[in-house]
Design an enzyme around this catalytic site. Structure first.
Site, short mmCIF file in Angstrom:
data_model
loop_
_atom_site.label_atom_id
_atom_site.label_comp_id
_atom_site.label_asym_id
_atom_site.label_seq_id
_atom_site.Cartn_x
_atom_site.Cartn_y
_atom_site.Cartn_z
N CYS A 237 -70.83 -35.18 11.94
CA CYS A 237 -71.84 -34.33 12.53
C CYS A 237 -71.22 -33.19 13.32
CB CYS A 237 -72.76 -35.11 13.45
SG CYS A 237 -74.03 -34.05 14.15
N GLY B 128 -77.76 -31.18 0.11
CA GLY B 128 -77.38 -29.84 0.51
C GLY B 128 -78.25 -28.84 -0.22
N ASN C 140 -78.70 -44.24 9.25
CA ASN C 140 -77.57 -43.36 9.53
C ASN C 140 -77.07 -43.70 10.93
OD1 ASN C 140 -76.59 -40.69 10.87
ND2 ASN C 140 -76.51 -40.22 8.69
#
Ligand SMILES: Cc1cc2nc3c(=O)[nH]c(=O)nc-3n(C[C@H](O)[C@H](O)[C@H](O)COP(=O)(O)OP(=O)(O)OC[C@H]3O[C@@H](n4cnc5c(N)ncnc54)[C@H](O)[C@@H]3O)c2cc1C
Ligand SMILES: Cc1cc2nc3c(=O)[nH]c(=O)nc-3n(C[C@H](O)[C@H](O)[C@H](O)COP(=O)(O)OP(=O)(O)OC[C@H]3O[C@@H](n4cnc5c(N)ncnc54)[C@H](O)[C@@H]3O)c2cc1C
Ligand SMILES: Cc1cc2nc3c(=O)[nH]c(=O)nc-3n(C[C@H](O)[C@H](O)[C@H](O)COP(=O)(O)O)c2cc1C
Ligand SMILES: Cc1cc2nc3c(=O)[nH]c(=O)nc-3n(C[C@H](O)[C@H](O)[C@H](O)COP(=O)(O)O)c2cc1C
Ligand code: FES
Ligand code: FES
Lengths: 261, 304, 304, 261
Positions: free
Chosen positions: C131, C244, C100
């Site tokens: 972010c 999520g 990432n």
């Protein structure tokens, strides 16, 4: 309608899948009528925002009982409730069954699974006796037979697997009885169970020009008529409209219900 | 000395800043046997449209961890039905009545607003520009700055009642939406509506709700709502009504510190019908404990 | 016959579609004593920037009902530090490694991407354009279509590795963001990042987090994420990695039915470090029970 | 480090505000060293995503104990844990105290509240004896005094309200002792308690050129070094850097800690 903190007086299993919860609810219990339900808050289920609806199975003095089956996470965590635990209840909710059976009619109760709970309360409060048809998946789903016999009712049983009574749907013994045992009497139906069963009972009532009082089971939000989660298409004064099962029901006469599925 | 709880918000006087949210408290009578309406700051009634509307098919609601998804679809009896059936009851109570309104077109919104101008006992209009459940309707308005501006200005032109646009939560810059509402004549803002959300039954592989998706409400959304209120408060001067997952006085106080002048209890009415009353009491004792004279001392009192 | 779980996503071969999410599983060694990395589909390591970065002040995390808000602020040892310190360990495992990456400017992003092109054992790059914790950084990119397009195209031009933009959840039209990424050369998409959120300590009236706000993750956001994945799946053909609030195989399967080709477990690693392994087992037994031959039969299998 | 499902062997109050939880953890318990902690999952707190960290108070055979104070919703719901309930534990975590006190040094433990728990574990595993300074708000916060006396340790007590020992901070008796009782011995400090106390102990150690091992308390996410929630600014080989309290700590030598507040 009240909101009351009850305490648990007793919590006993009824066979492997069902339990009876007796609550002390001095304000609420005396108001209860057959066919009404209560909305129970499961406090230990922190992340649940909805209460759970349960038919009133008994109401005697300051005690109110429900009979429940464990089917999901709410009812599963209800199993941990112990004597003296507090339980918050809203109720009694809904319209309830009509209690005045016409003199000329024979009350015919049709129950599926825990649907027998409100019908037992009804039978106890009814002046007349009649016959109960009760169906379920297995023998362990057939509850309260002895209690009905004790009240002087006739009981006929059907199970899907034939482990008790006749094998098949509860409509089989019902149809047989309607053909052979009516002898001019007019049945008046009171039914609580799955939709398919309710519809089947309703169809027979409409065909025979009898009344059928059906207790509908809908997922509920508020339980008091505010959220419109629980609506059912009905016919009211000839007009199609949406009734709230929690408030305008859960009991509807067969002719008023418009089945959609 | 007892701290004072009463506020005047967008010209509407309220005994306290605690309201009940649209769609979660019906039109007043439903919870009245449990909750004394005269104790509440205001009731925001379920969304009303010009004509009666049937809403979505069932299932309309599903519980998820920390909340629920609803797709009621704005079922309502229409302006006339509501006014005749429920306004007499509401006028009989000492409570501010805010009517939540919606339409499928700007014309419908403005027409509804204009009609309520004539209705005695209506104190304000909350404009639902953000309902995630009506495809034709609100959602497209509430996530587009231009249509938000046009809608608010159009409603403004047709009513003298205080207007309170209710913002959509699924935007990147809530401040911009707040500002455009303020600039176009909004008297206050409500934020926020439920979040577009969805649950799938993995056994049938079908959406649980007949409408496929719905709006998520309840404690799950509270921390997101606090942030949105905080951002909106930086962007505008008009008062904010905050809602989203309030279950206790603590949640309500958080909102007020972040920037809200009033709060509304939604989903928690289902969990615990007495929540709104507990929030009122809880705010009062918080104020006393913190030696604050008035609930207004809490508003925008965040220390950064 | 045992159902097959392996997939090839954006050219990356994985034993199964279950990954662990950036920022919740460190760089590999941290959980390795508890979780056999060789069993996972992929690891997405904590966000890496060009130079080492210190992140935000503490407190950096607060628990809320059904989730947590974090404002770590992307602390990381930089490309060089990460490559030297952790890549040898990761190369020693039979697991796809997705790095990432983030930057404060497009140039930083592209430079990081270019550098990883030279690093053996890196299978793909997840581009954090979203972010919520770095003010200078990602957030502005991920909520603006133009800058998303530019950023993705720029990174695309500098690396041959598969690139996987990670979308921001706080947008009105996720489909548009998904499409612009696809059009600019993304090989897959990750969705979603945490939601901008905030908690206030009502006793001190200060934000709980030193950074004022942070990102909400955990079960609370799951139903919103499912909806976003469902919408994105309608907009693009490239594969989606969904995350999520996954805590169980059920949550993961929901995502795959809605449109995801793979899933990532985030916050649940903290709650229950074995979650990812349980999700793998749970998917396998679901497939067997539903007589599906391959996990790919689940993807986009929603019945409307 | 292990993840293990323990079962509760005992759960008893220690005064009004504290409790001791003894868990059966056959794999994990033997690995425990003083100063390490465990991460406990409170399963009945459905909506909690984080575990709770607790210092290891005892580890004997397959049993591991923690001593906890009820301060929030997690610890409050831990009170409902009963014998035989399962509890999932990750641990032992963190670096732990150094056990090899130099021969010339006197171990000086400084505890605040439940901070005494890991120090008791330390005292039991240490070859040398020394002195414990323990402080707290009230007499009920002063725990394990008899246990330390039994191990042959000297104990000095301070409470904020003077309800036990001297009135005031624990640094008061500590300073007095340092002035009067050192007699050429070198103290080596081991401290666990609130930040202010840790800093005060560290300051004294640095001034006297002694060592102080401080157990830091930080809110934690993962507990294993993955999330970077728990960082503390430290000096490492002369360089400022961020250490993870869960993994690189919780024990730091006073010189390494850079206090910021
Ligand atoms: C008027 C009425 C009377 C009822 N009487 C009884 C009774 O006497 N005994 C009994 O065992 N059950 C009764 N039920 C069903 C009972 O409410 C559900 O079994 C219970 O809500 C399941 O909760 P759960 O959390 O265990 O299941 P879950 O499936 O985990 O629940 C998820 C959600 O769905 C709802 N839900 C799930 N199944 C049903 C259902 N069948 N009906 C309504 N909502 C449901 C729950 O309330 C909850 O909101 C009645 C339902 C209604 C509407
Ligand atoms: C290494 C270490 C060892 C500890 N040892 C002990 C011990 O032996 N006995 C004991 O009683 N307590 C100990 N604590 C503190 C204990 O972890 C907290 O009291 C507990 O987490 C509070 O949880 P709660 O849900 O009741 O509080 P809440 O305030 O409701 O918790 C909310 C969140 O904050 C965190 N939190 C709150 N207070 C603290 C705190 N003081 N430290 C760390 N996190 C906190 C919780 O973990 C949770 O994530 C220790 C903490 C650390 C870091
Ligand atoms: C069942 C239900 C119906 C709702 N109906 C409306 C509505 O008609 N109009 C509206 O603006 N908001 C409606 N809402 C949104 C709520 O007013 C509120 O914005 C949202 O639920 C967030 O608050 P909460 O988390 O406290 O519930 C509804 C919410 C629920 C749960
Ligand atoms: C502590 C923490 C740190 C995170 N750090 C990163 C990060 O560095 N880069 C990134 O893209 N996402 C980061 N995330 C977001 C997660 O990868 C994930 O998108 C989000 O948490 C939602 O998934 P979950 O609900 O399963 O946690 C972080 C999340 C958490 C909780
Ligand atoms: S459950 Fe809310 S209206 Fe029936
Ligand atoms: S708690 Fe996650 S790194 Fe320390």
């Amino acid at each position: 309608m009240r909101i009351e903190n009850g305490t648990i007086v007793s919590h006993e299993p009824m066979g492997p899948d069902y339990r009876v919860l007796i609550l002390k609810l001095p304000e609420l219990a005396p108001l209860a009528r057959p066919g009404q339900f209560v909305h129970l808050r499961i406090a230990q289920l922190h992340d649940a925002v909805l209460r759970r609806p349960f038919s009133i199975y008994k109401a005697e003095g300051s005690h109110l009982s429900i009979l429940y089956k464990t089917v999901g996470r709410g009812t599963a965590s209800m199993q941990d409730l112990r004597i003296d635990d507090p339980v918050n209840i809203v109720g009694p909710l809904g319209n309830g069954f009509p209690l005045d059976v016409p003199d000329t009619a024979t009350p015919v109760l049709v129950a599926g699974g825990y649907g027998v709970a409100p019908l037992y309360f009804l039978a106890k409060r009814m002046k007349r006796r009649g016959v109960l048809f009760i169906g379920g998946a297995k023998a362990i789903d057939i509850l309260l037979v002895d209690d009905f016999l004790e009240l002087g009712w006739e009981v006929q049983v059907a199970t899907d697997d034939g482990s008790l009574g006749v094998k098949g749907l509860v409509t089989a013994p019902l149809d047989a009885w309607l053909q052979t045992s009516l002898k001019g009497a007019r049945p008046e139906f009171y039914a609580c169970g799955p939709n398919g069963m309710l519809k089947a009972v309703g169809d027979r009532a409409i065909k025979g020009d009898w009344k059928a009082w059906l207790s509908l089971d809908r997922h509920m939000g508020c339980g008091v008529g505010a959220c419109l989660a629980c609506v059912q298409k009905v016919r009211l004064n000839g007009q199609e409209t949406l009734a709230r099962v929690c408030k305008d029901g859960p009991i509807f006469e067969a002719r008023d219900v418009i089945w959609e599925d | 000395m007892k701290p004072t709880l009463d506020i005047t918000l967008a010209g509407i006087r309220m005994k306290n800043p605690v309201m009940v949210a649209s769609g979660t408290f019906g039109y007043g009578p439903e919870y009245a046997e449990l909750v004394d309406l005269n104790k509440l700051g205001a009731i925001v009634v379920k969304g009303i449209s010009l004509e009666p509307w049937g809403g979505n098919r069932t299932p309309r609601m599903v519980e998820v961890p920390g909340g629920l998804i609803n797709a009621i679809g704005l079922q309502n009896p229409g302006v006339k039905g509501f006014t005749e059936k429920y306004m007499p009851f509401l006028r009989n109570h000492d409570i501010a009545v805010i009517v939540n309104i919606w339409g499928k077109t700007i014309e419908e919104y403005t027409e509804v607003a204009a009609r309520f101008d004539q209705v005695e006992g209506v104190h304000g209009l909350e404009i639902n520009i953000s309902c995630p459940n009506v495809k034709a309707g609100g959602s497209s308005f509430g996530t587009n700055l231009d249509s938000t501006a046009k809608l608010v200005a159009a409603v403004r032109a047709r009513t003298r009642l205080p207007i309170i646009p209710k913002l959509a939560p699924n935007v990147s810059d809530i401040g911009a939406f707040a500002k455009v509402c303020e600039d176009n004549g909004a008297d206050a803002l409500s934020l926020i509506n439920s979040f577009p959300a969805m649950a799938i039954d993995i056994e049938t592989r079908k959406p649980v709700l007949a409408n496929v998706s719905g709006g998520l409400s309840g404690p799950a959304i509270h921390p997101i709502a606090v942030k949105l209120v905080f951002e909106a408060a930086k962007a505008v001067k008009i008062p904010l009504i905050a809602l989203g997952g309030i279950t206790s006085a603590k949640d309500a106080i958080e909102f007020m510190i972040a920037g809200a002048s009033a709060v509304a209890v939604g989903t928690a009415n289902f969990t615990e019908p007495l929540t709104s009353l507990e929030v009122i009491d809880g705010i009062a004792s918080y104020l006393a404990r913190h030696k604050m004279k008035s609930v207004q001392d809490l508003v925008r009192s965040i220390r950064l």
